[in-house]
Design a protein around this motif. Structure first.
Motif, mmCIF file in Angstrom:
data_model
loop_
_atom_site.group_PDB
_atom_site.id
_atom_site.type_symbol
_atom_site.label_atom_id
_atom_site.label_comp_id
_atom_site.label_asym_id
_atom_site.label_seq_id
_atom_site.Cartn_x
_atom_site.Cartn_y
_atom_site.Cartn_z
ATOM 1 N N SER A 231 13.986 10.477 15.065
ATOM 2 C CA SER A 231 14.420 11.432 16.096
ATOM 3 C C SER A 231 15.593 12.254 15.577
ATOM 4 O O SER A 231 15.985 13.243 16.180
ATOM 5 N N ARG A 232 16.153 11.841 14.419
ATOM 6 C CA ARG A 232 17.348 12.529 13.912
ATOM 7 C C ARG A 232 17.028 13.598 12.869
ATOM 8 O O ARG A 232 17.896 14.006 12.115
ATOM 9 N N THR A 233 15.781 14.007 12.791
ATOM 10 C CA THR A 233 15.426 14.974 11.758
ATOM 11 C C THR A 233 15.931 16.366 12.116
ATOM 12 O O THR A 233 16.104 16.694 13.289
ATOM 13 N N VAL A 234 16.182 17.187 11.078
ATOM 14 C CA VAL A 234 16.684 18.548 11.333
ATOM 15 C C VAL A 234 15.544 19.523 11.616
ATOM 16 O O VAL A 234 15.760 20.613 12.109
ATOM 17 N N ILE A 235 14.295 19.129 11.289
ATOM 18 C CA ILE A 235 13.151 20.015 11.542
ATOM 19 C C ILE A 235 12.489 19.539 12.836
ATOM 20 O O ILE A 235 11.874 18.467 12.859
ATOM 21 N N PRO A 236 12.624 20.305 13.920
ATOM 22 C CA PRO A 236 12.185 19.806 15.235
ATOM 23 C C PRO A 236 10.745 19.288 15.269
ATOM 24 O O PRO A 236 10.481 18.246 15.869
ATOM 25 N N ILE A 237 9.827 19.982 14.584
ATOM 26 C CA ILE A 237 8.423 19.569 14.702
ATOM 27 C C ILE A 237 8.184 18.182 14.091
ATOM 28 O O ILE A 237 7.233 17.486 14.427
ATOM 29 N N LEU A 238 9.097 17.745 13.194
ATOM 30 C CA LEU A 238 8.923 16.421 12.575
ATOM 31 C C LEU A 238 9.227 15.272 13.538
ATOM 32 O O LEU A 238 9.011 14.112 13.202
ATOM 33 N N THR A 239 9.731 15.590 14.741
ATOM 34 C CA THR A 239 9.863 14.511 15.725
ATOM 35 C C THR A 239 8.496 14.211 16.346
ATOM 36 O O THR A 239 8.364 13.311 17.166
ATOM 37 N N GLY A 240 7.498 14.989 15.968
ATOM 38 C CA GLY A 240 6.147 14.786 16.499
ATOM 39 C C GLY A 240 5.235 14.115 15.492
ATOM 40 O O GLY A 240 5.592 13.902 14.328
ATOM 41 N N MET A 241 4.038 13.760 15.961
ATOM 42 C CA MET A 241 3.021 13.133 15.106
ATOM 43 C C MET A 241 1.832 14.085 15.033
ATOM 44 O O MET A 241 1.360 14.570 16.053
ATOM 45 N N LYS A 242 1.398 14.343 13.821
ATOM 46 C CA LYS A 242 0.265 15.271 13.655
ATOM 47 C C LYS A 242 -1.044 14.490 13.737
ATOM 48 O O LYS A 242 -1.187 13.436 13.115
ATOM 49 N N ILE A 243 -1.988 15.039 14.524
ATOM 50 C CA ILE A 243 -3.304 14.412 14.656
ATOM 51 C C ILE A 243 -4.340 15.424 14.205
ATOM 52 O O ILE A 243 -4.342 16.563 14.694
ATOM 53 N N GLU A 244 -5.164 15.006 13.274
ATOM 54 C CA GLU A 244 -6.176 15.925 12.757
ATOM 55 C C GLU A 244 -7.546 15.269 12.849
ATOM 56 O O GLU A 244 -7.732 14.141 12.378
ATOM 57 N N ALA A 245 -8.487 15.971 13.477
ATOM 58 C CA ALA A 245 -9.844 15.426 13.631
ATOM 59 C C ALA A 245 -10.800 16.183 12.712
ATOM 60 O O ALA A 245 -10.800 17.413 12.686
ATOM 61 N N LYS A 246 -11.582 15.415 11.939
ATOM 62 C CA LYS A 246 -12.652 16.002 11.137
ATOM 63 C C LYS A 246 -13.881 15.147 11.345
ATOM 64 O O LYS A 246 -13.789 14.032 11.862
ATOM 65 N N GLU A 247 -15.015 15.650 10.851
ATOM 66 C CA GLU A 247 -16.269 14.889 10.942
ATOM 67 C C GLU A 247 -16.089 13.447 10.460
ATOM 68 O O GLU A 247 -16.619 12.506 11.039
ATOM 69 N N SER A 248 -15.359 13.316 9.351
ATOM 70 C CA SER A 248 -15.277 12.008 8.692
ATOM 71 C C SER A 248 -14.363 11.029 9.420
ATOM 72 O O SER A 248 -14.433 9.818 9.213
ATOM 73 N N GLY A 249 -13.471 11.558 10.279
ATOM 74 C CA GLY A 249 -12.555 10.655 10.976
ATOM 75 C C GLY A 249 -11.278 11.357 11.386
ATOM 76 O O GLY A 249 -11.167 12.583 11.339
ATOM 77 N N ILE A 250 -10.292 10.552 11.769
ATOM 78 C CA ILE A 250 -9.032 11.069 12.322
ATOM 79 C C ILE A 250 -7.893 10.725 11.365
ATOM 80 O O ILE A 250 -7.795 9.588 10.901
ATOM 81 N N THR A 251 -7.031 11.707 11.082
ATOM 82 C CA THR A 251 -5.842 11.445 10.253
ATOM 83 C C THR A 251 -4.590 11.634 11.097
ATOM 84 O O THR A 251 -4.413 12.670 11.738
ATOM 85 N N LEU A 252 -3.721 10.626 11.089
ATOM 86 C CA LEU A 252 -2.421 10.732 11.760
ATOM 87 C C LEU A 252 -1.356 10.895 10.688
ATOM 88 O O LEU A 252 -1.409 10.218 9.652
ATOM 89 N N THR A 253 -0.371 11.754 10.924
ATOM 90 C CA THR A 253 0.679 11.980 9.922
ATOM 91 C C THR A 253 2.047 11.930 10.586
ATOM 92 O O THR A 253 2.250 12.497 11.669
ATOM 93 N N GLY A 254 2.980 11.271 9.913
ATOM 94 C CA GLY A 254 4.377 11.265 10.353
ATOM 95 C C GLY A 254 5.257 11.483 9.142
ATOM 96 O O GLY A 254 4.904 11.061 8.035
ATOM 97 N N SER A 255 6.396 12.162 9.321
ATOM 98 C CA SER A 255 7.264 12.425 8.172
ATOM 99 C C SER A 255 8.692 12.640 8.645
ATOM 100 O O SER A 255 8.921 13.178 9.732
ATOM 101 N N ASP A 256 9.667 12.216 7.823
ATOM 102 C CA ASP A 256 11.061 12.573 8.136
ATOM 103 C C ASP A 256 11.662 13.278 6.932
ATOM 104 O O ASP A 256 12.859 13.295 6.733
#
Length: 378
Positions: free
Chosen positions: A23-48
């Motif tokens: 929650s202490r990151t300087v890039i606001p969007i990095l407080t979120g989790m990215k969800i990506e859906a493709k035919e092959s499956g779902i990828t979740l991404t988190g980064s600080d």
């Protein structure tokens, strides 16, 4: 974007990815989790921006369907709310859907949540590691390498390079080394099928601790790749990316004494619990000092005193003791950490005098090494 997913699968991936979100990151969007859906499956991404974790949930695996009704797309959801929502949903499956206005609907049974998402295009691209310099390790071996060294990294930011573990691969040997300048932990293992040389890198201790928690004992191997400023640990469904620390790691090999004047063989558990008891009275002292003295007749004595509290003394009979008599004081915490990290029943402790660093290693000479600097007590 739309998909229906098994809740248990989603929960375990979300928990892994959360370890990279701060929650202490300087890039606001990095407080979120990215969800990506493709035919092959779902990828979740988190980064600080220090570490990034990608967890992949395949649509189908070993004949089990994890995700169905997939419509491709991506969205970023607030990590502050999403994990708790998923954990408390009533049914075994979850439907997640987002529209073109970045509104996200999460349904399970009769429960329905509507969340505001963020545009996944704004989420920073993770560097793609293209490298020939990669090698594989069994996961249990990597976990024990981390466990036997990472506790000795420095927690002080005064010398940032010491907050990391030095990883070196040369001549088919992989070495992990950590030191905070009062103690050192290292372990070396042979690696078959490794590239001849890898750049020597220093990985933040914090990253390795998180990696250790996430790596699943059920997976067989992890692939490790290095580029100039990143290291990637990859298993079948997980990518764990960490930045590397800049700077030169100190040359630690010269700290290790060549010869010893006193050598003890001792049962690990017995020494550990004796020092643990002795440290009970050493709590006030800054570094919880205990003292070890050789007694002759295969005896050593562990003592501790703190003037306001009292004293404790306990003798241990050791399997063997050779060389000069010795009295030495050291931090009980460092000694306890070191003995816990060596997963062998018997250890060999080699001393070169009361004011010189001493070494602890498994009695069978497995290349695990713990070095501790003594404490002046006069």
């Amino acid at each position: 974007m739309k998909f229906v997913i098994q809740r248990d699968q989603l929960i375990s991936s979300v928990q892994d990815v959360m370890k990279a979100i701060s929650s202490r990151t300087v890039i606001p969007i990095l407080t979120g989790m990215k969800i990506e859906a493709k035919e092959s499956g779902i990828t979740l991404t988190g980064s600080d921006s220090d570490i990034s974790i990608e967890s992949f949930i395949p649509a189908e695996e070993n004949g089990n369907v994890n995700v169905e009704q997939i419509e491709a797309g991506s969205i970023v959801l607030q990590a502050k709310y999403f994990p708790d929502i998923v954990r408390k949903l009533p049914e075994k499956t979850v439907e997640i859907e987002s529209d073109e206005n970045l509104k996200v609907t999460i349904r399970s049974g009769k429960a329905e949540f509507n969340l505001n998402g963020q545009d996944a295009e704004e989420y920073p691209q993770l560097p793609k590691l293209q490298t020939d310099d990669s090698f594989e390790l069994p996961i249990d071996l990597l976990k024990s390498l981390i466990k036997q060294t990472v506790f000795a990294v420095s927690t002080m930011e005064t010398r940032p390079i010491l907050t990391g573990v030095n990883i070196k691969l040369e001549n088919g040997n992989l070495t992990f080394t950590a030191t905070d300048s009062h103690r050192l932990a290292s372990r070396e293992i042979p690696v078959t099928e490794a590239p001849g040389q890898l750049p020597t890198v220093v990985v933040p201790g914090k990253s390795l601790n998180e990696l250790n928690k996430i790596l699943d004992d059920t997976e067989e191997t992890v692939e490790i790749s290095v580029t100039n400023n990143q290291i990637l640990f990859r298993t079948k469904n997980l990518n764990f990316l960490s930045r590397l620390l800049d700077g030169n790691y100190p040359e630690t090999s010269r700290l290790i004494p060549e010869q010893s004047k006193t050598v003890l063989h001792v049962k690990t558990k017995e020494l550990l619990s004796t020092i643990d008891r002795a440290s009970l009275l050493a709590k006030e002292e800054r570094n919880n000092v205990v003292r070890l003295s050789t007694k002759g007749n295969g005896l050593i004595e562990i003592t501790s005193n703190s003037p306001e509290v009292g004293t404790v003394a306990e003798e241990i009979t050791v399997p063997s003791i050779s060389g000069e008599e010795l009295k030495i004081s050291f931090s009980s915490k460092y000694m306890i950490d070191a003995l816990k990290a060596i997963e062998y029943e018997e250890v060999k402790v080699e001393f070169t005098g009361a004011m010189r660093p001493f070494i602890i290693r498994p009695a069978n000479d497995d290349p695990i090494l713990q070095l501790i600097l003594p404490v002046r007590t006069y």
